[in-house]
Motif scaffolding. Structure first.
Motif, PDB file in Angstrom:
ATOM      1  N   ALA A 154      -7.981  10.994 -89.195  1.00  0.00           N
ATOM      2  CA  ALA A 154      -8.722   9.793 -88.797  1.00  0.00           C
ATOM      3  C   ALA A 154      -8.688   9.635 -87.286  1.00  0.00           C
ATOM      4  N   ALA A 155      -9.771   9.127 -86.733  1.00  0.00           N
ATOM      5  CA  ALA A 155      -9.844   8.948 -85.291  1.00  0.00           C
ATOM      6  C   ALA A 155      -8.850   7.910 -84.816  1.00  0.00           C
ATOM      7  N   ALA A 156      -8.265   8.141 -83.664  1.00  0.00           N
ATOM      8  CA  ALA A 156      -7.341   7.192 -83.060  1.00  0.00           C
ATOM      9  C   ALA A 156      -8.092   6.334 -82.047  1.00  0.00           C
TER      10      ALA A 156
ATOM     11  N   ARG B 227     -20.406  10.515 -86.866  1.00  0.00           N
ATOM     12  CA  ARG B 227     -19.565  10.573 -85.665  1.00  0.00           C
ATOM     13  C   ARG B 227     -18.093  10.799 -85.996  1.00  0.00           C
ATOM     14  N   HIS B 228     -17.770  11.101 -87.243  1.00  0.00           N
ATOM     15  CA  HIS B 228     -16.360  11.289 -87.593  1.00  0.00           C
ATOM     16  C   HIS B 228     -15.825  12.584 -86.988  1.00  0.00           C
ATOM     17  N   GLY B 229     -14.506  12.735 -87.021  1.00  0.00           N
ATOM     18  CA  GLY B 229     -13.854  13.816 -86.307  1.00  0.00           C
ATOM     19  C   GLY B 229     -14.294  15.208 -86.688  1.00  0.00           C
ATOM     20  N   GLY B 230     -14.701  15.418 -87.930  1.00  0.00           N
ATOM     21  CA  GLY B 230     -15.084  16.746 -88.376  1.00  0.00           C
ATOM     22  C   GLY B 230     -16.574  17.029 -88.302  1.00  0.00           C
ATOM     23  N   TYR B 231     -17.353  16.075 -87.744  1.00  0.00           N
ATOM     24  CA  TYR B 231     -18.805  16.251 -87.806  1.00  0.00           C
ATOM     25  C   TYR B 231     -19.318  17.410 -86.953  1.00  0.00           C
ATOM     26  N   VAL B 232     -18.820  17.560 -85.733  1.00  0.00           N
ATOM     27  CA  VAL B 232     -19.365  18.584 -84.835  1.00  0.00           C
ATOM     28  C   VAL B 232     -19.244  19.964 -85.477  1.00  0.00           C
TER      29      VAL B 232
ATOM     30  N   HIS C  72     -23.224  11.344 -78.912  1.00  0.00           N
ATOM     31  CA  HIS C  72     -22.511  10.373 -79.741  1.00  0.00           C
ATOM     32  C   HIS C  72     -21.784  11.013 -80.915  1.00  0.00           C
ATOM     33  N   THR C  73     -22.227  12.190 -81.348  1.00  0.00           N
ATOM     34  CA  THR C  73     -21.559  12.849 -82.471  1.00  0.00           C
ATOM     35  C   THR C  73     -20.178  13.371 -82.096  1.00  0.00           C
ATOM     36  N   GLN C  74     -19.851  13.430 -80.801  1.00  0.00           N
ATOM     37  CA  GLN C  74     -18.547  13.924 -80.361  1.00  0.00           C
ATOM     38  C   GLN C  74     -17.478  12.837 -80.326  1.00  0.00           C
ATOM     39  N   LEU C  75     -17.854  11.589 -80.611  1.00  0.00           N
ATOM     40  CA  LEU C  75     -16.897  10.496 -80.485  1.00  0.00           C
ATOM     41  C   LEU C  75     -15.709  10.640 -81.421  1.00  0.00           C
ATOM     42  N   GLY C  76     -15.925  11.161 -82.620  1.00  0.00           N
ATOM     43  CA  GLY C  76     -14.828  11.268 -83.570  1.00  0.00           C
ATOM     44  C   GLY C  76     -13.667  12.071 -83.030  1.00  0.00           C
TER      45      GLY C  76
ATOM     46  N   HIS D  89     -20.724   2.913 -79.750  1.00  0.00           N
ATOM     47  CA  HIS D  89     -19.767   1.896 -80.182  1.00  0.00           C
ATOM     48  C   HIS D  89     -19.134   2.409 -81.472  1.00  0.00           C
ATOM     49  N   PHE D  90     -17.862   2.712 -81.417  1.00  0.00           N
ATOM     50  CA  PHE D  90     -17.214   3.423 -82.511  1.00  0.00           C
ATOM     51  C   PHE D  90     -15.820   2.858 -82.738  1.00  0.00           C
ATOM     52  N   ARG D  91     -15.557   2.484 -83.980  1.00  0.00           N
ATOM     53  CA  ARG D  91     -14.249   1.932 -84.350  1.00  0.00           C
ATOM     54  C   ARG D  91     -13.824   0.786 -83.434  1.00  0.00           C
ATOM     55  N   GLY D  92     -14.769  -0.116 -83.208  1.00  0.00           N
ATOM     56  CA  GLY D  92     -14.463  -1.359 -82.508  1.00  0.00           C
ATOM     57  C   GLY D  92     -14.464  -1.302 -81.001  1.00  0.00           C
ATOM     58  N   GLN D  93     -14.803  -0.152 -80.414  1.00  0.00           N
ATOM     59  CA  GLN D  93     -14.805  -0.044 -78.959  1.00  0.00           C
ATOM     60  C   GLN D  93     -16.080   0.621 -78.457  1.00  0.00           C
ATOM     61  N   GLN D  94     -16.443   0.280 -77.217  1.00  0.00           N
ATOM     62  CA  GLN D  94     -17.554   0.950 -76.545  1.00  0.00           C
ATOM     63  C   GLN D  94     -16.974   2.069 -75.693  1.00  0.00           C
TER      64      GLN D  94
END
Length: 383
Positions: A380-382, A335-340, A62-66, A102-107
């Motif tokens: 920011a994630a798209a 889970r943000h883009g820079g977390y990994v 889940h941490t890769q979602l960003g 579930h991230f930024r409004g989507q599964q």
């Protein structure tokens, strides 16, 4: 014949249930699924363009979602016409495993594997695992404790100790990772324990520690902060069976919490057969499959139908029953883009500090700066 290509991780828990599922799915639908394997760590650094180009199905953390959503690598699974099947998976998901994807409004993925930081121990050497910090330190002073502190796992131990102290790290928004005084207390606990385990633990991952603990060439009896692996709780998987329990209480109130792990299954945005891929995701994440084929093939399901099943528990030495409390209290990591990238760099900071006995205040300062920078460095994630 439709052929899909998937990427999963290279441990029996990661690939064996998916290979079994692929065989059953082909017999049922005629769709062929070919699985490649890689380590989770390597997967987090591979080119996202390559993932999109080369694979239809992706098993992700889940941490890769960003960064995966930022670079438009995934198709959302929240589609019309499949609401009933989706509700069944959501209702059965253990703890935060559904919310994690579930991230930024989507599964973006369905949970298929559930894991959490727990304590592994040798039941043939230890009748009861240490229940509190002092009991844990006493065992460590006798050379009986192992820790997976290799990068990026050092920060997972930090997260779990922070949660156990009642001061969980920041996860959802920008700012410092942890309050300075609270962070110092967390690091001092970690440094105390790390000073009492073998030096090579600073380069060990959870699988290496579990292999060592379940082997014959060690005096250790427990690994108190480690990802749970039901394989090692199964009789005959290794020379010595391991048991698993909640992490020890640090505050003395009997309540502990830890960081969520596990994986979910997602569909690449460049998938040539998205309908077939999404059908497979619904099927493999469903309760009936998770509690039978998936569990029987050595998987570690994320659905309550498996965790509640007496047969599944008996086959795993009651792994699910013994670790469920820890999983129910586990929290999602950022889970943000820079977390990994942060997770890797933060672990390197902790490991170096443990090697050099750096002052705790300096360590927390560096961790907080890295965490704040991880939001600035990534767009920011798209969605």
């Amino acid at each position: 014949m439709t052929t899909l290509k998937g990427l999963t991780w290279n441990h029996p828990r990661g690939f064996a249930p998916l290979e079994a599922a692929a065989r059953a799915w082909r017999a049922q639908t005629g769709t062929c699924i070919e699985w490649d394997t890689d380590s989770l760590q390597d997967f987090s650094t591979v080119s996202v363009a390559a993932l999109t180009r080369d694979y239809d199905l992706l098993v992700i953390d889940h941490t890769q979602l960003g960064h995966l959503t930022r670079d438009r690598c995934l198709l959302p699974l929240q589609i019309e016409g499949r609401e009933s099947a989706r509700r069944e998976i959501e209702a059965g998901a253990i703890g935060q495993t559904w919310r994690a994807y579930h991230f930024r409004g989507q599964q973006w993925a369905f949970p298929i594997d559930a894991s959490v930081e727990v304590m592994a121990f040798r039941p043939d050497r230890l009748s009861r695992p240490p229940a509190d910090w002092q009991a844990l330190v006493d065992l460590a002073e006798d050379g009986k404790i192992l820790l997976p502190l290799g990068s990026p796992h050092a920060v997972m131990v930090f997260f779990t100790i922070a949660a156990g102290l009642g001061t969980p790290c920041r996860a959802e928004e920008e700012g410092p990772l942890i309050d300075e005084d609270e962070g110092i207390a967390v690091y001092e606990h970690l440094a105390e324990l790390a000073s009492l385990v073998p030096e090579d633990n600073l380069a060990a991952d959870p699988v290496a520690v579990l292999e060592r603990l379940s082997g014959g060439d060690t005096d250790a009896v427990a690994a108190p902060f480690i990802a749970g692996y039901r394989n090692y709780a199964t009789e005959g998987f290794r020379a010595n069976r391991l048991a698993f329990a909640d992490v020890p209480s640090i505050r003395g109130d009997g309540v502990a919490a830890s960081a969520l792990g596990g994986t979910g299954i997602a569909v690449s945005s460049a998938c040539g057969h998205p309908e077939e891929a999404i059908d497979f995701c619904h099927w493999i994440a469903s309760g009936p499959v998770q509690s039978s084929l998936y569990a029987d093939a050595g998987g570690q399901p994320a659905h309550a139908a498996a965790w509640n099943d007496e047969r599944v528990n008996a086959a795993s030495g009651n792994f699910y029953r013994d670790t469920r409390g820890a999983l129910e209290r586990a929290f999602c990591r950022p889970r943000h883009g820079g977390y990994v990238r942060f997770q890797q760099e933060a672990s390197d900071v902790i490991i170096e500090a443990l090697r050099t006995e750096a002052p705790a205040i300096a360590v927390i300062g560096r961790l907080n700066k890295l965490f704040e920078d991880s939001f600035v460095a990534a767009p920011a994630a798209a969605v």
